[in-house]
Design an enzyme around this catalytic site. Sequence first.
Site, mmCIF file in Angstrom:
data_model
loop_
_atom_site.group_PDB
_atom_site.id
_atom_site.type_symbol
_atom_site.label_atom_id
_atom_site.label_comp_id
_atom_site.label_asym_id
_atom_site.label_seq_id
_atom_site.Cartn_x
_atom_site.Cartn_y
_atom_site.Cartn_z
ATOM 1 N N SER A 125 -17.798 13.899 0.851
ATOM 2 C CA SER A 125 -16.358 13.878 0.613
ATOM 3 C C SER A 125 -16.085 13.326 -0.786
ATOM 4 O O SER A 125 -16.594 13.858 -1.778
ATOM 5 C CB SER A 125 -15.674 13.069 1.712
ATOM 6 O OG SER A 125 -14.280 13.213 1.669
ATOM 7 N N ASP A 255 -12.027 23.247 7.027
ATOM 8 C CA ASP A 255 -11.905 21.914 6.440
ATOM 9 C C ASP A 255 -10.649 21.867 5.574
ATOM 10 O O ASP A 255 -10.585 22.530 4.529
ATOM 11 C CB ASP A 255 -13.149 21.611 5.603
ATOM 12 C CG ASP A 255 -13.191 20.183 5.080
ATOM 13 O OD1 ASP A 255 -12.165 19.484 5.172
ATOM 14 O OD2 ASP A 255 -14.248 19.771 4.575
ATOM 15 N N HIS A 284 -15.648 18.015 8.719
ATOM 16 C CA HIS A 284 -15.715 17.226 7.488
ATOM 17 C C HIS A 284 -16.390 15.879 7.747
ATOM 18 O O HIS A 284 -17.262 15.453 6.991
ATOM 19 C CB HIS A 284 -14.293 17.017 6.946
ATOM 20 C CG HIS A 284 -14.244 16.353 5.616
ATOM 21 N ND1 HIS A 284 -14.317 17.046 4.415
ATOM 22 C CD2 HIS A 284 -14.140 15.036 5.269
ATOM 23 C CE1 HIS A 284 -14.258 16.199 3.405
ATOM 24 N NE2 HIS A 284 -14.153 14.973 3.889
#
Length: 316
Positions: A125, A255, A284
């Site tokens: 991320s 996502d 995610h």
Amino acid sequence: KYLHMEKINLKEGETTWTYNKLSTNSNDITIIIVPGYISYFVVLHFPLILTHYNSGVVDFYITFIDTLYEKFEKKYDIIGVEHLGHSGQVKTVYSLEDQIDHKIHFLRNHMLMKPSAKYILIGHSVGSYISLKTRKRATDVNIIHVVNLFPTFRDLWQGLAPPIKLFIQPGVRNAISSFVHYVPTFITKAIISYMSSLSDEARYVIANKLNYYSLMNILYMAYCEGQEIGEVDEECRSIIKDHHENMLFLYGRTDNYTPLSYYEDLLTSYPNGNIELAEEGVKHAFVLRHSDVVAAKVHDFLVQAMSKKVSNETIL
């Protein structure tokens, strides 16, 4: 598992938690895990309040690190580096730039103990954004690969749900952090017992690391990301252009933070790059349920990439 946790002080007042799986082999490869955000909605029932909980706490990555360590047959050191302030152990609130500087400082400090180290950065991320920036700026550190898992280095604000955009605003994040900090312990334990799907790591984090200072850091960092991560900036663009052959980009199929169009655009720009989609159903926040699947993908890429690098060096 918590025997592998270590608390270190890189600078005055900067406490960092790491999760270390160290090899007994003499090997220069060190894999560094840079956390992203793991999301929960913690439900409190008087009145009904939904608190979005994101965290760069390294505890969430324990299963992923352990799995990757075993897949590499314990040959390489793997170190998960927590974001500053996300354990609530310090009273300073850190920006996104502070977190980037922290990872660079960590690597340089580690190099003092292991001068011959070759580093592989695995960023999840926003950890991908931090890893790309680290790769660009830390030219004195021998970083040979960067793995980007569900990477958020582009237009992050657009992927945030409306409630999150509200929660991270200056006045609101302070109110949320204060409220959660003063929730009695027995209520916190009741919430944890109610949420049967939580992992052991998540239960530990909520019970032991969730307080005013950790939430302020988490929400402020999210605010910084939303404000600062827009179109792909020059640092990220140039490092991807120059070194994409030594990188993996793994995107989710569904996502909100990294929609399929981001995957398609990157693949169009670098058709020979290692740009892939995760398996169907992998979210995610993969560390909650799919650490094994993603660890297998990362392992396979790195084995192939390192074998190719050795072959090229042999030819040279």
